[in-house]
Each structure stands twice: as structure tokens, then as C-alpha cells.
Design an enzyme around this catalytic site. Sequence first.
Site, PDB file in Angstrom:
ATOM      1  N   ARG A   1     -30.887 -32.431 -12.109  1.00 39.22           N
ATOM      2  CA  ARG A   1     -29.926 -33.192 -11.307  1.00 39.22           C
ATOM      3  C   ARG A   1     -30.668 -33.684 -10.083  1.00 39.22           C
ATOM      4  O   ARG A   1     -31.364 -32.901  -9.418  1.00 39.22           O
ATOM      5  CB  ARG A   1     -28.739 -32.331 -10.903  1.00 39.22           C
ATOM      6  CG  ARG A   1     -27.892 -33.001  -9.832  1.00 39.22           C
ATOM      7  CD  ARG A   1     -26.570 -32.352  -9.618  1.00 39.22           C
ATOM      8  NE  ARG A   1     -25.668 -32.597 -10.733  1.00 39.22           N
ATOM      9  CZ  ARG A   1     -24.352 -32.398 -10.680  1.00 39.22           C
ATOM     10  NH1 ARG A   1     -23.802 -31.969  -9.575  1.00 39.22           N
ATOM     11  NH2 ARG A   1     -23.598 -32.625 -11.733  1.00 39.22           N
TER      12      ARG A   1
ATOM     13  N   ARG B   1     -20.390 -26.240 -11.145  1.00 37.11           N
ATOM     14  CA  ARG B   1     -20.058 -26.064 -12.560  1.00 37.11           C
ATOM     15  C   ARG B   1     -21.118 -26.575 -13.528  1.00 37.11           C
ATOM     16  O   ARG B   1     -21.356 -25.944 -14.544  1.00 37.11           O
ATOM     17  CB  ARG B   1     -18.656 -26.586 -12.874  1.00 37.11           C
ATOM     18  CG  ARG B   1     -18.436 -28.028 -12.924  1.00 37.11           C
ATOM     19  CD  ARG B   1     -16.998 -28.331 -12.624  1.00 37.11           C
ATOM     20  NE  ARG B   1     -16.766 -28.213 -11.202  1.00 37.11           N
ATOM     21  CZ  ARG B   1     -15.654 -27.798 -10.639  1.00 37.11           C
ATOM     22  NH1 ARG B   1     -14.655 -27.453 -11.368  1.00 37.11           N
ATOM     23  NH2 ARG B   1     -15.550 -27.750  -9.335  1.00 37.11           N
ATOM     24  N   THR B   2     -21.780 -27.660 -13.202  1.00 38.68           N
ATOM     25  CA  THR B   2     -22.758 -28.189 -14.163  1.00 38.68           C
ATOM     26  C   THR B   2     -23.937 -27.219 -14.325  1.00 38.68           C
ATOM     27  O   THR B   2     -24.384 -26.935 -15.427  1.00 38.68           O
ATOM     28  CB  THR B   2     -23.244 -29.589 -13.736  1.00 38.68           C
ATOM     29  OG1 THR B   2     -22.094 -30.425 -13.592  1.00 38.68           O
ATOM     30  CG2 THR B   2     -24.167 -30.207 -14.764  1.00 38.68           C
TER      31      THR B   2
ATOM     32  N   HIS C   1     -24.216 -39.390 -16.023  1.00 35.72           N
ATOM     33  CA  HIS C   1     -23.999 -37.944 -16.157  1.00 35.72           C
ATOM     34  C   HIS C   1     -23.550 -37.745 -17.611  1.00 35.72           C
ATOM     35  O   HIS C   1     -22.377 -37.481 -17.886  1.00 35.72           O
ATOM     36  CB  HIS C   1     -22.918 -37.520 -15.159  1.00 35.72           C
ATOM     37  CG  HIS C   1     -22.755 -36.048 -14.978  1.00 35.72           C
ATOM     38  ND1 HIS C   1     -23.403 -35.104 -15.757  1.00 35.72           N
ATOM     39  CD2 HIS C   1     -21.992 -35.339 -14.098  1.00 35.72           C
ATOM     40  CE1 HIS C   1     -23.039 -33.892 -15.347  1.00 35.72           C
ATOM     41  NE2 HIS C   1     -22.190 -34.014 -14.354  1.00 35.72           N
TER      42      HIS C   1
ATOM     43  N   LYS D   1     -40.295 -28.540   0.992  1.00 31.26           N
ATOM     44  CA  LYS D   1     -41.511 -28.773   1.787  1.00 31.26           C
ATOM     45  C   LYS D   1     -42.148 -30.110   1.410  1.00 31.26           C
ATOM     46  O   LYS D   1     -43.277 -30.406   1.791  1.00 31.26           O
ATOM     47  CB  LYS D   1     -42.525 -27.656   1.541  1.00 31.26           C
ATOM     48  CG  LYS D   1     -42.046 -26.286   1.968  1.00 31.26           C
ATOM     49  CD  LYS D   1     -43.143 -25.263   1.740  1.00 31.26           C
ATOM     50  CE  LYS D   1     -42.656 -23.851   1.941  1.00 31.26           C
ATOM     51  NZ  LYS D   1     -43.559 -22.888   1.320  1.00 31.26           N
TER      52      LYS D   1
END
Length: 311
Positions: A105, A55-56, A135, A83
Site C-alpha cells: 500500500r 482492515r486491509t 484498490h 529515514k
Amino acid sequence: MNKHLLSIEDLSKSDAIQILDTAEEIARISDGPVKKLPTLRGRTIVNLFFEDSTRTRISFEAAAKRLSADVINFSAKGSSLSKGESLKDTALTLQAMGADAVVIRHGSSGAPARLADQSWMKGSVINAGDGTHEHPSQALLDSFTLRRHLRDSAGDLSGIKVAIVGDILHSRVARSNVLLLKKLGAEVTLVAPHTLLPFGIDQWPVNISYDFDDVLPHVDAVMMLRVQRERMSELFFPSEREYSRGFGLTKERLDRMPKGAVVMHPGPMNRGLEISAEAADAVNSVIVEQVTNGVTVRMAILYLLLGGMSA
Ligand code: NCD
């Protein structure tokens, strides 16, 4: 307002109210026939997600698109990040592509601040959740939702009683909410087993309770938190049944909530663990509204951080 949104700590009370008021204006416009605003036309916003999110990420994407920005979604899986490319090289790449803002995030607390501090990028950095730290956009959408329901969409949240219940230890949502709710004048009680409270909790500006039933009759809102199994390497409670019995929002507890009090959860939910299906879908549950409000509040954040700057 600051150029970045890294933590609630960086916002003044008036900054926070300005974001909520701007979101309220945007909500009014969005209720009309034209959903899309031209404000960020020609600007590029990158969603840089090192941790899973539904959702974010979608919410920031929808917010940017409704402001007419171009959006690039960049997730760690399937990119050079898997990588081993460093945060610095990623930032330099994004800068070279002309990103005006990066929504990040990351599993490590402090990664967004690092991106902002090092001047690897010229644009704004928005923290969409870093480790167990903060957050901020989630807390802002939660206060926006509370203000709509309990304060007629205006002013602060003074005198409102909020219980935040569950896995406080691993929750960046709880941390940002405590900071913002206190800034806005609310009274916060954390309800959790001893094992799911962080070290140093006695320094937080909150009441602590180990007894949900004791707190329940006095709340205006309960914010249920997900049990974050992916961050648990040891046993924090005897069994799921025990946990639900002590700290779950069961049907029985739902029935004992004061009239007018609302049920919240940031998602994703573990139905049957921290919240019963009856509580999640109850008439006084505002969980779906939180998702809708998330887009509006993130539009306000992008608008205030980027809107004033020329392209
Ligand atoms: C929260 C998060 O990622 O911190 N979810 C969200 O952003 N909607 C809470 C959680 O994962 O439990």
C-alpha cells in the site's frame, strides 16, 4: 492469470470470475472444522504498508496465515523507510529475505507497478491501494459480496444496478469498482457533488447523478464512500451538514431503499457524515460481511497467484 495483481484493468472477465469462484470454494472449506489450509506452507508474504491501514493489512495477514504462509509485516513508521530509504532498496532487501509476494500500500499512484516492472523482486506484487489509483482486492471482495446477495454466488453481475456515492475524486475503491462492476455486466451510477468528481469523468463507462434521491429507488446496492479528509487541501463542500443532507445515507434515505437492496461501505466509516449509524447497522447493511469476505477473497488471490508456483 497474471503473476501480479496491480489493477482491475489487467484482469479479464474470466480471471475475475475465477477469483470469485475460488473464493466461494474457500468459503465452503472455511465453514468446516479446519480453517487452515496447507497450500502456502514455507512461502513468505510481506505486507509493505506506507500508508495507514487497519482492515486491509489485517485481512491480508489473516488470509496468508490461513494458507499457512509466513507473514512479515513491514510498516513505514519505525522502519528505515521513514529515514528516506528508497523503494528500490526496500525491494532489494525484501528480495534478499526471500519474499515470495509483497502486498504493498502506497500513497503514490503507480508505486506497486513500479515495484513489479523494475524486476527488483522475483515474487508477486499485490496492490493493496495506491494513491487515488486502484484498490483491486477491495473491488473483488465487493463483487463477491454482491454476487452472494444478488446472484446466488454464481456467474457475473449482469443487470445489477449499483450506485457509488460520495468522494469519488479521492477514491481508489470507486475506480477499481467501476472497472470491475462494468466487466461483470453491472450498471453503475456515480452520485457526488461536482467538486468530488474527477476530471475526465465523462469518459468513464458510468451514469452520473447529482441527486441521490433520484437514484435511490432504482438501486440493488449503494456503495457509500468515506469522505477522505486527509487528501483534501481545499474546501470541497460548504459544511458537513450540507454534505450529509445531499449525499449521506441518512435514516430517511435508508427507509426509501428498495426491498432487498444492500448497503455497502469499504470502511473506515465517518458515521454521521456519509453514513448514519442506522444505515451502517441496518439489517440490509453488508458492511461487516464485506470484512469477512475480504479475508476469503484475499486467500483466493494469494492462492491463485502463488499456489501454482513451486516453492
Ligand atoms: C479504503 C482505502 O484505503 O482505499 N479502505 C479500505 O481499504 N478498507 C477506503 C478508504 O480509506 O476510505
